[in-house]
Motif scaffolding. Structure first.
Motif, PDB file in Angstrom:
ATOM      1  N   SER A   1      47.907 -51.587 -49.046  1.00 32.11           N
ATOM      2  CA  SER A   1      47.978 -50.242 -49.636  1.00 32.11           C
ATOM      3  C   SER A   1      47.631 -50.248 -51.129  1.00 32.11           C
ATOM      4  CB  SER A   1      49.384 -49.656 -49.431  1.00 32.11           C
ATOM      5  OG  SER A   1      49.653 -49.500 -48.056  1.00 32.11           O
ATOM      6  N   ALA A   2      47.320 -51.433 -51.678  1.00 30.10           N
ATOM      7  CA  ALA A   2      47.038 -51.520 -53.127  1.00 30.10           C
ATOM      8  C   ALA A   2      45.834 -50.659 -53.498  1.00 30.10           C
ATOM      9  CB  ALA A   2      46.816 -52.976 -53.538  1.00 30.10           C
ATOM     10  N   GLU A   3      44.793 -50.692 -52.654  1.00 33.73           N
ATOM     11  CA  GLU A   3      43.593 -49.907 -52.974  1.00 33.73           C
ATOM     12  C   GLU A   3      43.793 -48.406 -52.701  1.00 33.73           C
ATOM     13  OE1 GLU A   3      39.955 -52.664 -51.843  1.00 33.73           O
ATOM     14  OE2 GLU A   3      41.868 -53.389 -51.069  1.00 33.73           O
TER      15      GLU A   3
ATOM     16  N   PHE B   1      54.616 -55.736 -54.938  1.00 29.40           N
ATOM     17  CA  PHE B   1      55.957 -56.022 -55.461  1.00 29.40           C
ATOM     18  C   PHE B   1      56.009 -57.158 -56.476  1.00 29.40           C
ATOM     19  CE2 PHE B   1      56.581 -53.901 -51.431  1.00 29.40           C
ATOM     20  CZ  PHE B   1      57.532 -52.967 -51.770  1.00 29.40           C
ATOM     21  N   ARG B   2      55.300 -58.264 -56.184  1.00 36.60           N
ATOM     22  CA  ARG B   2      55.543 -59.483 -56.959  1.00 36.60           C
ATOM     23  C   ARG B   2      54.449 -59.822 -57.962  1.00 36.60           C
ATOM     24  NH1 ARG B   2      57.702 -59.503 -52.268  1.00 36.60           N
ATOM     25  NH2 ARG B   2      59.957 -59.808 -52.237  1.00 36.60           N
ATOM     26  N   ALA B   3      53.467 -58.953 -58.140  1.00 34.65           N
ATOM     27  CA  ALA B   3      52.456 -59.194 -59.177  1.00 34.65           C
ATOM     28  C   ALA B   3      53.133 -59.079 -60.546  1.00 34.65           C
ATOM     29  CB  ALA B   3      51.343 -58.155 -59.046  1.00 34.65           C
TER      30      ALA B   3
ATOM     31  N   THR C   1      54.060 -53.738 -39.791  1.00 35.45           N
ATOM     32  CA  THR C   1      53.919 -53.636 -41.241  1.00 35.45           C
ATOM     33  C   THR C   1      55.256 -53.830 -41.948  1.00 35.45           C
ATOM     34  OG1 THR C   1      53.029 -52.326 -43.076  1.00 35.45           O
ATOM     35  CG2 THR C   1      54.131 -51.075 -41.316  1.00 35.45           C
ATOM     36  N   GLN C   2      55.176 -54.489 -43.104  1.00 32.14           N
ATOM     37  CA  GLN C   2      56.361 -54.570 -43.970  1.00 32.14           C
ATOM     38  C   GLN C   2      56.437 -53.327 -44.847  1.00 32.14           C
ATOM     39  OE1 GLN C   2      56.715 -58.908 -45.652  1.00 32.14           O
ATOM     40  NE2 GLN C   2      54.587 -58.541 -45.147  1.00 32.14           N
ATOM     41  N   ASN C   3      55.382 -52.505 -44.790  1.00 28.09           N
ATOM     42  CA  ASN C   3      55.304 -51.360 -45.707  1.00 28.09           C
ATOM     43  C   ASN C   3      56.124 -50.186 -45.198  1.00 28.09           C
ATOM     44  OD1 ASN C   3      53.569 -53.034 -46.991  1.00 28.09           O
ATOM     45  ND2 ASN C   3      51.712 -51.981 -46.324  1.00 28.09           N
TER      46      ASN C   3
ATOM     47  N   THR D   1      49.821 -59.860 -47.991  1.00 23.35           N
ATOM     48  CA  THR D   1      51.240 -60.181 -48.175  1.00 23.35           C
ATOM     49  C   THR D   1      51.368 -61.577 -48.753  1.00 23.35           C
ATOM     50  OG1 THR D   1      53.379 -60.531 -47.107  1.00 23.35           O
ATOM     51  CG2 THR D   1      51.439 -60.862 -45.718  1.00 23.35           C
ATOM     52  N   SER D   2      52.332 -61.739 -49.673  1.00 26.96           N
ATOM     53  CA  SER D   2      52.553 -63.059 -50.272  1.00 26.96           C
ATOM     54  C   SER D   2      53.365 -63.961 -49.344  1.00 26.96           C
ATOM     55  CB  SER D   2      53.273 -62.901 -51.610  1.00 26.96           C
ATOM     56  OG  SER D   2      54.569 -62.362 -51.396  1.00 26.96           O
ATOM     57  N   LEU D   3      53.817 -63.449 -48.224  1.00 28.70           N
ATOM     58  CA  LEU D   3      54.615 -64.216 -47.243  1.00 28.70           C
ATOM     59  C   LEU D   3      55.864 -64.804 -47.906  1.00 28.70           C
ATOM     60  CD1 LEU D   3      51.660 -65.975 -45.334  1.00 28.70           C
ATOM     61  CD2 LEU D   3      53.016 -64.024 -44.555  1.00 28.70           C
ATOM     62  N   ALA D   4      56.427 -64.048 -48.848  1.00 28.75           N
ATOM     63  CA  ALA D   4      57.575 -64.550 -49.610  1.00 28.75           C
ATOM     64  C   ALA D   4      58.911 -64.127 -49.017  1.00 28.75           C
ATOM     65  CB  ALA D   4      57.480 -64.046 -51.055  1.00 28.75           C
ATOM     66  N   VAL D   5      58.896 -63.116 -48.137  1.00 28.88           N
ATOM     67  CA  VAL D   5      60.167 -62.546 -47.688  1.00 28.88           C
ATOM     68  C   VAL D   5      60.463 -62.907 -46.239  1.00 28.88           C
ATOM     69  CG1 VAL D   5      61.338 -60.350 -47.200  1.00 28.88           C
ATOM     70  CG2 VAL D   5      60.164 -60.675 -49.355  1.00 28.88           C
ATOM     71  N   MET D   6      61.670 -63.432 -46.031  1.00 30.63           N
ATOM     72  CA  MET D   6      62.133 -63.782 -44.687  1.00 30.63           C
ATOM     73  C   MET D   6      63.022 -62.651 -44.162  1.00 30.63           C
ATOM     74  SD  MET D   6      60.915 -66.581 -43.685  1.00 30.63           S
ATOM     75  CE  MET D   6      59.964 -67.929 -44.361  1.00 30.63           C
TER      76      MET D   6
ATOM     77  N   ASP E   1      43.493 -61.719 -48.146  1.00 32.73           N
ATOM     78  CA  ASP E   1      44.273 -61.480 -49.376  1.00 32.73           C
ATOM     79  C   ASP E   1      43.457 -62.112 -50.511  1.00 32.73           C
ATOM     80  OD1 ASP E   1      47.710 -61.236 -50.019  1.00 32.73           O
ATOM     81  OD2 ASP E   1      46.365 -62.134 -51.529  1.00 32.73           O
ATOM     82  N   PRO E   2      43.408 -61.488 -51.683  1.00 31.47           N
ATOM     83  CA  PRO E   2      42.670 -62.110 -52.788  1.00 31.47           C
ATOM     84  C   PRO E   2      43.197 -63.508 -53.135  1.00 31.47           C
ATOM     85  CG  PRO E   2      43.264 -59.849 -53.336  1.00 31.47           C
ATOM     86  CD  PRO E   2      43.961 -60.174 -52.049  1.00 31.47           C
ATOM     87  N   GLU E   3      44.441 -63.784 -52.761  1.00 33.76           N
ATOM     88  CA  GLU E   3      45.039 -65.101 -53.042  1.00 33.76           C
ATOM     89  C   GLU E   3      45.168 -65.935 -51.766  1.00 33.76           C
ATOM     90  OE1 GLU E   3      46.202 -65.827 -56.176  1.00 33.76           O
ATOM     91  OE2 GLU E   3      45.773 -63.848 -56.993  1.00 33.76           O
TER      92      GLU E   3
HETATM   93  N1  APR Z   1      44.019 -56.316 -50.866  1.00 30.31           N
HETATM   94  C1  APR Z   1      44.766 -57.244 -50.190  1.00 30.31           C
HETATM   95  N2  APR Z   1      45.802 -57.887 -50.731  1.00 30.31           N
HETATM   96  C2  APR Z   1      46.107 -57.609 -52.002  1.00 30.31           C
HETATM   97  C3  APR Z   1      45.407 -56.657 -52.765  1.00 30.31           C
HETATM   98  C4  APR Z   1      44.310 -56.003 -52.148  1.00 30.31           C
HETATM   99  N3  APR Z   1      43.570 -55.088 -52.791  1.00 30.31           N
HETATM  100  N4  APR Z   1      45.973 -56.603 -53.993  1.00 30.31           N
HETATM  101  C5  APR Z   1      46.999 -57.472 -53.991  1.00 30.31           C
HETATM  102  N5  APR Z   1      47.081 -58.089 -52.789  1.00 30.31           N
HETATM  103  C6  APR Z   1      48.023 -59.102 -52.311  1.00 30.31           C
HETATM  104  C7  APR Z   1      48.564 -60.056 -53.358  1.00 30.31           C
HETATM  105  O1  APR Z   1      47.656 -61.115 -53.592  1.00 30.31           O
HETATM  106  C8  APR Z   1      49.862 -60.526 -52.700  1.00 30.31           C
HETATM  107  O2  APR Z   1      49.652 -61.690 -51.906  1.00 30.31           O
HETATM  108  O3  APR Z   1      49.160 -58.443 -51.798  1.00 30.31           O
HETATM  109  C9  APR Z   1      50.250 -59.361 -51.782  1.00 30.31           C
HETATM  110  C10 APR Z   1      51.482 -58.612 -52.210  1.00 30.31           C
HETATM  111  O4  APR Z   1      52.591 -59.473 -52.174  1.00 30.31           O
HETATM  112  P1  APR Z   1      54.044 -58.960 -52.552  1.00 30.31           P
HETATM  113  O5  APR Z   1      53.993 -58.194 -53.825  1.00 30.31           O
HETATM  114  O6  APR Z   1      54.974 -60.113 -52.469  1.00 30.31           O
HETATM  115  O7  APR Z   1      54.362 -57.884 -51.407  1.00 30.31           O
HETATM  116  P2  APR Z   1      54.727 -58.097 -49.863  1.00 30.31           P
HETATM  117  O8  APR Z   1      54.282 -59.419 -49.367  1.00 30.31           O
HETATM  118  O9  APR Z   1      54.244 -56.880 -49.164  1.00 30.31           O
HETATM  119  O10 APR Z   1      56.304 -58.077 -49.926  1.00 30.31           O
HETATM  120  C11 APR Z   1      57.044 -58.175 -48.740  1.00 30.31           C
HETATM  121  O11 APR Z   1      59.026 -57.800 -49.991  1.00 30.31           O
HETATM  122  O12 APR Z   1      60.088 -56.720 -51.669  1.00 30.31           O
HETATM  123  C12 APR Z   1      59.932 -56.755 -50.324  1.00 30.31           C
HETATM  124  O13 APR Z   1      60.412 -55.125 -48.772  1.00 30.31           O
HETATM  125  C13 APR Z   1      59.420 -55.487 -49.710  1.00 30.31           C
HETATM  126  O14 APR Z   1      58.038 -55.266 -47.739  1.00 30.31           O
HETATM  127  C14 APR Z   1      58.159 -55.894 -48.999  1.00 30.31           C
HETATM  128  C15 APR Z   1      58.325 -57.397 -48.850  1.00 30.31           C
END
Ligand code: APR
Length: 237
Positions: free
Chosen positions: A16-18, A24-26, A89-91, A175-180, A199-201
């Motif tokens: 949803s960034a675009e 969340f974690r940037a 979706t986590q969104n 997703t950063s795959l940070a949340v369990m 993912d860009p990363e």
């Molecule tokens: N297209 C794809 N990925 C992108 C873009 C883009 N335009 N811009 C950023 N990203 C990536 C980042 O590189 C990062 O890996 O989106 C990811 C976002 O990671 P987080 O901020 O950690 O978010 P997310 O993984 O969705 O968090 C999971 O954590 O805080 C909780 O409940 C919240 O559902 C959320 C969960």
């Protein structure tokens, strides 16, 4: 008749960034401005419900203004092109639904719904406006956002695991795959099932065995969807 290939997609805030919704974690992410412990835990709700409601009311307004982007639309279009598409979706936004996807499981809840603070099964749609202190459920208790906070159970996790285990391809996006436990979904795929992360990363984040596609969702997802549509199957080799 052969079965329709089953694509399971696991999305995070990056998809949803675009559309203009912050991740969340940037370094400029949401949790930098709003500490998790102030707005997204049961303790925060007990300590300062107004602050929690304000946070989600603001986010709800941003989400209402946002529009689905090319990635949401490409996933929805695949349903018309002969594929079964299940989205986990986590969104908490509704951009997958607004793009036209029919099978969306919201692991972390939905911001456009309120729920009772004493009975999680009592849910109420919020077609407009937000939640105010004093808005109550049919049992007379304060309404809260229908989202899963840190420290709470994830009621749809078992259903999500079941879907992942039946996938012909697991596509992970943004997703950063940070949340369990959400991130552990990847370990529920069959060993033979291909899996990719857009993912860009991606090259930094992909667990072993997961193909890394370093691209934004708006570039990477439509490219994959076009390829699958032309091939008529979900393999990438
Ligand atoms: N297209 C794809 N990925 C992108 C873009 C883009 N335009 N811009 C950023 N990203 C990536 C980042 O590189 C990062 O890996 O989106 C990811 C976002 O990671 P987080 O901020 O950690 O978010 P997310 O993984 O969705 O968090 C999971 O954590 O805080 C909780 O409940 C919240 O559902 C959320 C969960």
């Amino acid at each position: 008749m052969t079965a329709r290939p089953h694509l399971v997609v696991f999305t995070g805030s990056g998809i949803s960034a675009e559309s203009g919704i912050k991740t969340f974690r940037a370094s400029d992410g949401l949790w930098e401005d709003y500490p998790i412990e102030d707005v997204a835990t049961p303790r925060a709700w007990q300590r300062n419900p107004q602050q929690v409601l304000d946070f989600y009311n603001q986010r709800r307004e941003q989400i209402r203004r946002a529009k689905p982007n090319a990635a949401h639309k490409a996933l929805a279009a695949l349903e018309q092109d002969g594929f079964d598409v299940s989205i986990i979706t986590q969104n908490i936004d509704d951009l997958h639904e607004r793009a036209g996807s029919h099978h969306v499981l919201h692991l972390h809840g939905e911001i456009l719904k309120a729920r009772s603070s004493v009975d999680e099964h009592m849910r109420y749609p919020l077609p407009k406006g937000g939640i105010a202190l004093g808005d109550v459920c049919d049992k007379g208790s304060q309404l809260r956002p229908d989202v899963v906070w840190f420290g709470e159970a994830v009621p749809l996790f078992a259903e999500a695991c079941e879907l992942v285990s039946k996938a012909d391809f697991l596509l992970v996006v943004g997703t950063s795959l940070a949340v369990m436990p959400a991130a552990s979904l990847l370990s529920y795929i069959d060993v033979e099932t291909p899996c990719a992360l857009v993912d860009p990363e991606a090259d930094m984040l992909s667990p072993p065995g997961v193909l890394a596609i370093n691209a934004t969702a708006g570039e990477g997802v439509p490219a994959l969807a076009n390829r699958w549509k032309q091939q008529g199957h979900l393999r990438l080799s």
